[in-house]
Design a protein around this motif. Structure first.
Motif, PDB file in Angstrom:
ATOM      1  N   GLU A   1       8.367  -1.932  71.414  1.00  0.00           N
ATOM      2  CA  GLU A   1       8.022  -1.037  70.319  1.00  0.00           C
ATOM      3  C   GLU A   1       9.124   0.006  70.113  1.00  0.00           C
ATOM      4  N   ALA A   2       9.765   0.378  71.207  1.00  0.00           N
ATOM      5  CA  ALA A   2      10.810   1.406  71.133  1.00  0.00           C
ATOM      6  C   ALA A   2      12.002   0.917  70.318  1.00  0.00           C
ATOM      7  N   THR A   3      12.187  -0.428  70.228  1.00  0.00           N
ATOM      8  CA  THR A   3      13.320  -0.945  69.474  1.00  0.00           C
ATOM      9  C   THR A   3      13.009  -1.109  67.988  1.00  0.00           C
ATOM     10  N   ARG A   4      11.746  -0.886  67.605  1.00  0.00           N
ATOM     11  CA  ARG A   4      11.373  -1.095  66.199  1.00  0.00           C
ATOM     12  C   ARG A   4      11.372   0.227  65.446  1.00  0.00           C
ATOM     13  N   SER A   5      11.701   0.146  64.162  1.00  0.00           N
ATOM     14  CA  SER A   5      11.643   1.361  63.360  1.00  0.00           C
ATOM     15  C   SER A   5      10.202   1.627  62.972  1.00  0.00           C
ATOM     16  N   SER A   6       9.939   2.818  62.445  1.00  0.00           N
ATOM     17  CA  SER A   6       8.549   3.215  62.232  1.00  0.00           C
ATOM     18  C   SER A   6       7.857   2.348  61.185  1.00  0.00           C
ATOM     19  N   GLU A   7       8.635   1.681  60.297  1.00  0.00           N
ATOM     20  CA  GLU A   7       7.982   0.831  59.289  1.00  0.00           C
ATOM     21  C   GLU A   7       7.553  -0.506  59.871  1.00  0.00           C
TER      22      GLU A   7
END
Lengths: 194, 218
Positions: B111-117
């Motif tokens: 999750e840390a590698t994903r952007s907020s969208e």
């Protein structure tokens, strides 16, 4: 033999499905074994470094593996107790029965309370204002009403539509499933399958 | 699905037919999301849009039901239908929580590698996951880790990570036509999926298609 006590912890988990009293004595023994293994390794690796005594290397490696195994056993013991505790939260609700509470140590009670808090916070965040309870509707609904037998004196119970009924021991009722579900899990009502 | 029949009944019974038709499509979408989540080994992108919409709909229906006469047969049917919808939603959200609890470290690091969208978790789920991890770490430390010798005191994130098994096999039905899926484990064997056809295949080969909605798990 190294690691045997750690193994005992694991077999205790395997033998009993209930939560037993926390085996503090055994944990302590495993920790002591770890300490002595560690001390021996420190002494030996100093000897290796200073006198270049390579003959000691295999025993250092063996002890290191034993240490890692012991750590793994202890953590597995704690983790699996936690898992059982978590299941109880979903089954019985946020208050544990005393016979289970006495088998827990402080840190576990604290974990349970934190878990309760997180879960409650999460469930409150669902939906518009009053949240959404995830601990009901655990099984697919088949009928609206279920026939139940009351096995313990419970007292008055108010239904969703405002009707109040008296739950007395050894009486039979036809009640909405959603109302009964938690009471059945707590062992106050018994489901009579028709 | 049994549910569909009931929803159509509501559509006929209710005055606001237009709104009910969309409610039905939301219900169908959430049922698909629920089955996907249930059968996929890893956690899927959240569908809180559907959940929120459905929860609102439930509140709406509960209000409507209060106006009905208690002896009315329709009340029983509506209630039954509501119970079923609630079961689908709770089961869907519970399945997600179970995955979060099981794969906490793995999910958080992904999750840390994903952007907020493109987050897979909702804000509340993310917070739950973080708290869950902190609590476990706290539990391990107070009982055992702090009493261990030297460098064995660390909470080793790498060795404690549990990862979902993406090589597991899943049943699926194709929604669209899909060409050229490379079968895992083969050299260059490709298969095409016809709309509506059913297959058993390794999850890793179709993970992206499940997330995009081109196939659904059954």
């Amino acid at each position: 033999m190294y690691g045997r006590k750690g193994f005992k912890l694991i077999s205790e988990l395997d033998l009993y499905s209930d939560i037993l009293p926390f085996n503090e004595a055994l944990i302590k023994e495993v920790l002591q074994e770890m300490q002595s293994l560690y001390d021996a390794n420190v002494a030996n690796s100093n000897a290796i470094r200073n006198d270049n005594n390579m003959a000691l290397l295999p025993s250092v490696q063996l002890r290191h593996i034993a240490l890692k195994r012991n750590k793994r056993c202890i953590l597995a013991y704690i983790y699996n107790r936690m898992r059982k505790l978590k299941e109880l939260r979903w089954e019985l609700g946020s208050i544990l029965p005393p016979e289970i509470n006495t088998n827990l140590i402080n840190a576990e009670v604290q974990w349970f309370q934190s878990y309760n808090k997180s879960l409650a916070k999460y469930m409150r965040s669902l939906g518009e204002d009053h949240g959404f309870n995830l601990t009901t509707n655990m099984v697919p609904p088949k009928t609206l009403y279920v026939e139940v037998k009351c096995v313990e004196d419970f007292g008055k119970l108010e239904l969703d539509d405002g009707q109040v009924i008296l739950l007395k021991k050894n009486t039979y009722h036809l009640l909405p499933r959603s109302v009964c579900e938690p009471l059945i899990r707590q062992g106050i009502l018994e489901h009579k399958s028709t | 699905m049994e549910n569909n029949g009931d929803v159509q009944m509501t559509a006929e019974n209710d005055d606001q037919e237009e709104e009910e038709v969309t409610a039905q499509s939301v219900l169908l979408a959430i049922e698909e999301a629920w089955l996907n989540e249930k059968f996929a080994p890893e956690i899927l992108p959240h569908r809180s849009d559907l959940v929120d919409c459905m929860l609102q709909q439930i509140m709406h229906m509960e209000e409507n039901m209060k106006r009905l006469d208690k002896e009315d047969l329709r009340l029983m049917i509506h209630r039954m239908e509501l119970d079923r919808i609630k079961y689908v939603i709770t089961n869907y959200l519970r399945a997600r929580l179970e995955k979060i609890e099981k794969y906490t470290i793995h999910i958080l690091s992904q999750e840390a590698t994903r952007s907020s969208e493109e987050c897979y978790l909702t804000v509340a789920e993310l917070q739950f996951a973080k708290e869950f991890l902190t609590n476990i770490e706290m539990l391990f430390k107070t009982i055992a880790l702090q009493h261990m010798p030297g460098n064995f005191q660390t909470f080793e994130v790498d060795t404690l990570t549990v990862k979902p098994n993406l090589q597991t096999y899943v049943f699926l039905r194709a929604n669209d036509r899909i060409n050229g899926i490379i079968v895992p484990g083969s050299m260059d064997e490709e298969i095409d999926l016809e709309p509506g056809s059913q297959h058993i295949i390794q999850y890793s080969a179709v993970a992206d298609l499940v997330k995009s909605g081109a196939v659904k798990l059954i």
